[in-house]
Design a protein around this motif. Structure first.
Motif, PDB file in Angstrom:
ATOM      1  N   ALA A 614       0.885  -1.111  -0.075  1.00 43.02           N
ATOM      2  CA  ALA A 614       0.017   0.022   0.064  1.00 43.02           C
ATOM      3  C   ALA A 614       0.595   1.240  -0.073  1.00 43.02           C
ATOM      4  CB  ALA A 614      -1.059  -0.108   1.131  1.00 43.02           C
ATOM      5  N   GLY A 615       0.717   2.192  -1.040  1.00 43.07           N
ATOM      6  CA  GLY A 615       1.486   3.511  -1.024  1.00 43.07           C
ATOM      7  C   GLY A 615       2.871   3.278  -1.479  1.00 43.07           C
ATOM      8  N   ILE A 616       3.153   2.150  -2.118  1.00 38.66           N
ATOM      9  CA  ILE A 616       4.645   1.863  -2.169  1.00 38.66           C
ATOM     10  C   ILE A 616       4.573   1.232  -3.667  1.00 38.66           C
ATOM     11  CG2 ILE A 616       7.014   0.739  -1.667  1.00 38.66           C
ATOM     12  CD1 ILE A 616       6.172   0.865   1.009  1.00 38.66           C
ATOM     13  N   ARG A 617       5.329   2.034  -4.559  1.00 35.27           N
ATOM     14  CA  ARG A 617       5.755   1.294  -5.768  1.00 35.27           C
ATOM     15  C   ARG A 617       6.901   0.533  -6.094  1.00 35.27           C
ATOM     16  NH1 ARG A 617       0.850   0.996  -8.214  1.00 35.27           N
ATOM     17  NH2 ARG A 617       1.853   0.716 -10.278  1.00 35.27           N
ATOM     18  N   ARG A 618       7.029  -0.165  -7.042  1.00 31.78           N
ATOM     19  CA  ARG A 618       8.305  -0.805  -7.217  1.00 31.78           C
ATOM     20  C   ARG A 618       8.673  -0.833  -8.722  1.00 31.78           C
ATOM     21  NH1 ARG A 618       9.155  -6.610  -4.900  1.00 31.78           N
ATOM     22  NH2 ARG A 618       9.895  -5.303  -3.022  1.00 31.78           N
ATOM     23  N   ILE A 619      10.086  -0.474  -8.812  1.00 28.02           N
ATOM     24  CA  ILE A 619      10.739  -0.395 -10.443  1.00 28.02           C
ATOM     25  C   ILE A 619      11.683  -1.506 -10.496  1.00 28.02           C
ATOM     26  CG2 ILE A 619      12.052   1.023 -11.836  1.00 28.02           C
ATOM     27  CD1 ILE A 619      10.204   3.343 -11.276  1.00 28.02           C
ATOM     28  N   LYS A 620      11.505  -2.008 -11.546  1.00 28.48           N
ATOM     29  CA  LYS A 620      12.787  -3.232 -11.773  1.00 28.48           C
ATOM     30  C   LYS A 620      13.445  -2.274 -13.360  1.00 28.48           C
ATOM     31  CE  LYS A 620      11.410  -7.449  -9.698  1.00 28.48           C
ATOM     32  NZ  LYS A 620      10.325  -8.304  -9.828  1.00 28.48           N
ATOM     33  N   ALA A 621      14.587  -2.192 -13.301  1.00 23.99           N
ATOM     34  CA  ALA A 621      15.262  -1.640 -14.388  1.00 23.99           C
ATOM     35  C   ALA A 621      16.498  -2.188 -14.677  1.00 23.99           C
ATOM     36  CB  ALA A 621      15.489  -0.172 -13.968  1.00 23.99           C
ATOM     37  N   VAL A 622      16.961  -1.940 -15.838  1.00 21.41           N
ATOM     38  CA  VAL A 622      18.207  -2.547 -16.315  1.00 21.41           C
ATOM     39  C   VAL A 622      19.167  -1.529 -16.836  1.00 21.41           C
ATOM     40  CG1 VAL A 622      17.397  -4.771 -16.585  1.00 21.41           C
ATOM     41  CG2 VAL A 622      17.445  -3.343 -18.585  1.00 21.41           C
ATOM     42  N   LEU A 623      20.375  -1.885 -17.033  1.00 21.96           N
ATOM     43  CA  LEU A 623      21.446  -1.052 -18.026  1.00 21.96           C
ATOM     44  C   LEU A 623      21.621  -1.742 -19.268  1.00 21.96           C
ATOM     45  CD1 LEU A 623      23.499   0.501 -15.172  1.00 21.96           C
ATOM     46  CD2 LEU A 623      21.739   1.774 -16.525  1.00 21.96           C
TER      47      LEU A 623
END
Ligand code: ATP
Ligand code: MG
Length: 624
Positions: A614-623
């Motif tokens: 709740a109220g927290i987002r998650r990002i997965k990212a790469v280079l």
């Protein structure tokens, strides 16, 4: 009770005495870290005081110097099945002192001895120690032996054990490792037999302190070479030490546990130590509620959920409720106990008071949710069971009779061990409840199979968690690779971009980096639009193109704050902190490590944006 010492010693007092003592020996008191390790993909929780110091034990310079001391909150999920005995808790506090290639065995052991016998006034005859006996790889630790003897330990109280008992590391196949020396308090409990000794688990000997000497480096060929940097890592169990000083016979009478036990007595109308079952359940309930409250109330607090730390919290709460039932408690009680825990720990860990509302709300929600599961109707249980059976097992399928054109019918279906375990791990229905529900619903349960599967799965879990402590070290080693360094730096850019695009309410709530990707949790209540994601990517890639310099400065807390650094927490107040600057766009507290210029990063790409809780987002990212 009524043992030799009979001191009145409170947790807070022991901690103060310890820190003061080691400060007088030239140690800098550093603040304790979060229960949830940052930037570490290999382990869920901080399990020892040493964890947050791994980079420094591997040679990175610490801004506070080469002699450090602190108290650290820890979670040991690997000890969860031990809980119920006298001396193992899931949530524990550890005191520690460290030498980063500074003092060695003589000082370390003498100071431990001085603190125990002079400051805490434990008589020498109540102490026993263990040391490494030597094998083909490394010799007998004669140095520690001599030191203990000179300090006044009689020879028959210096026990010699093999690597299994008195050796630490290496974490992976190679790395730092070395002998350790454990210190035991000898209780008044009768010996369990003629061979009773510190290595025995009967409870006569309580391990209160461990001094680890990182003396060797194991190489790829399997050789143990003398290490370049010799570090000392020690850990003292706060609860155990407070208990033995007071003459208590277990952890549950000390000031940070007893009020919880008393509340359980009040709610259940039963008495602690009344009989074995009641004692066991009261220990589990009090331990698990303490642990779950401390995890949720941490600065990086996590709510109950289905994965990672959240799953551990869920398991702890549900196990506590299950044992509450065994104590005859049918109504909600977790919130009431949580409040007791918060009051206990608020002075030492102010974050828990700050997060009180969150803790109470999540605890309430979880208990209500679980009670619904427990009070499941036979119809619902059957439905869930079929769903799981379809998902997880074929063994039981013959027991289903599917008539053409009719809905699935159950005729005394067989519940296999694997399906029962699925009910437990997916739905949180405890083993004993499953057995009860199966009986009530006239299902046939393969008890032998169930016990076997549960034992296998639990062992798997235990091994995994145990490996955690050692893994951490490995993680520290592996994590200094080029790829993860780049991703560390990219994480700073990502946060700066998110704050520009979404607003400055964006705060880091968690981060996890492997060599392949970064994962970043942050406070924000809505799903990001495609346009917002694009903007964030463009900003980050723009900064990468500008080839900005990444600079680390060490600053006093106040100065860092005045300069507008983000990621500061109040518990660092008064300390020198490390701030990483990326050009002019990011100024953030961090332990590192980072690359020198953003131009080395490549192309930044967001792979996924999703809700974390709740109220927290998650990002997965790469280079790329
Ligand atoms: P044990 O063999 O009793 O499980 P350990 O060898 O796992 O202890 P260390 O990893 O050396 O313990 O941790 C340092 C100190 O922390 C121990 O000497 C002990 O006093 C304390 N400690 C370890 N595990 C627990 C626990 N589960 N509950 C309370 N205190 C603990
Ligand atoms: Mg242990």
């Amino acid at each position: 009770m009524g043992e030799l010492l009979n001191k009145i010693m409170k947790t807070q007092e022991l901690k103060q005495k310890y820190l003061k003592f080691f400060a007088s020996k030239g140690h800098k008191v550093i603040s304790s870290a979060s229960l949830i390790p940052e930037n570490d993909p290999t382990v869920l929780f901080t399990t020892a005081g040493m964890h947050p110091l791994v980079p420094y034990l591997l040679g990175e310079k610490h801004s506070a110097g080469t002699r450090l001391t602190d108290f650290q909150k820890c979670i040991r999920t690997g000890d969860i099945d031990e809980v119920g005995d006298k001396w193992h808790l899931t949530f524990l506090e550890m005191l520690g002192n460290w030498s980063l290639n500074d003092y060695w065995k003589e000082d370390s052991l003498s100071w431990s001895f001085e603190f125990l016998t002079k400051v805490l006034e434990i008589p020498v005859n109540k102490l026993a120690v263990s040391i490494f006996e030597g094998d083909d790889n490394a010799p007998f630790d004669s140095e520690s032996y001599k030191i203990w003897k000179n300090l006044g330990l009689p020879e028959n109280k210096i026990y010699k054990y093999d690597k299994k008992e008195n050796w630490w590391g290496p974490a992976g196949t190679t790395g730092p490792c070395g002998p350790d020396s454990e210190i035991f308090y000898i209780t008044d409990k009768p010996v369990c037999g003629p061979d009773c000794q510190p290595s025995c688990s009967c409870g006569k000997y309580v391990e209160i302190w461990n001094n680890v000497f990182m003396e060797y480096f194991k190489d790829e060929k399997g050789n143990y070479n003398k290490a370049k940097n010799r570090n000392v890592d020690t850990g003292m169990g706060v609860a155990r030490t407070v208990a033995v000083l007071n003459g208590f016979t277990d952890n549950y009478e000390i000031d940070t546990v007893k009020p919880v036990v008393q509340k359980i007595e009040e709610i259940s109308g039963k008495k602690y130590l009344e009989n074995k079952e009641i004692t066991n359940s009261m220990r589990i309930v009090s331990d698990h509620i303490r642990a779950s409250v401390m995890i949720m109330g941490d600065n990086m607090g996590v709510a109950p959920g289905n994965v990672d730390q959240g799953y551990v919290v869920r398991k702890l709460i549900r196990r506590a409720i299950h044992h509450g039932k065994k104590l005859g408690i049918e109504n909600n009680f977790c919130v009431e106990l949580s409040k007791v825990v918060i009051d206990i720990f608020a002075p030492a860990y102010p974050e828990i008071k700050k997060n009180e509302e969150f803790v109470i709300l999540e605890m309430k929600k979880e208990e209500e949710k679980f009670r619904k599961v427990l009070n499941i109707s036979p119809e619902k249980f059957k439905k869930k069971f079929i769903k799981l059976m379809n998902k997880f097992g074929k063994e039981g399928i013959e027991a289903h009779i599917k008539q053409p054109g009719q809905a699935v019918q159950i005729v005394n279906p067989l519940i296999t061990g694997r399906e029962a375990f699925a009910l437990y791990s997916q739905e949180g229905i405890p083993k004993e409840e499953i057995i009860k529900l199966a009986k009530e619903n006239k299902f046939i349960l393969d008890i032998e199979d169930l016990n076997r599967i549960f034992a296998v799965e639990e062992k798997k879990h235990r091994d995994l968690s145990r490996a955690g402590a050692e893994q951490k070290f490995k993680g520290g080693l592996a994590d200094t690779g080029e790829e993860s360094k780049k991703l560390h730096t990219a994480t700073h850019l990502l946060q700066a971009a998110l704050r520009q695009v979404l607003g400055v309410h964006v705060k880091q709530k968690g981060s996890n980096i492997t060599a392949d990707r970064l994962r970043f949790d942050f406070s924000h209540s809505e799903k990001m639009t495609d346009e917002e994601k694009q903007k964030v990517e463009d900003l980050v890639n723009g900064w990468i193109k500008e080839d900005l310099e990444v600079k680390c400065e060490e600053l006093p807390y106040d100065e860092a704050k005045n300069k507008g650094a983000i990621g500061l927490s109040e518990d660092k107040y008064g300390e020198v902190v490390k701030v990483y600057n990326v050009g002019e766009i990011s100024k953030e507290l961090c332990g590192g490590p980072h690359i020198g210029r953003t131009g080395e990063l490549g192309i930044f790409k967001i792979k996924k944006e999703e809700a974390s809780s709740a109220g927290i987002r998650r990002i997965k990212a790469v280079l790329k």
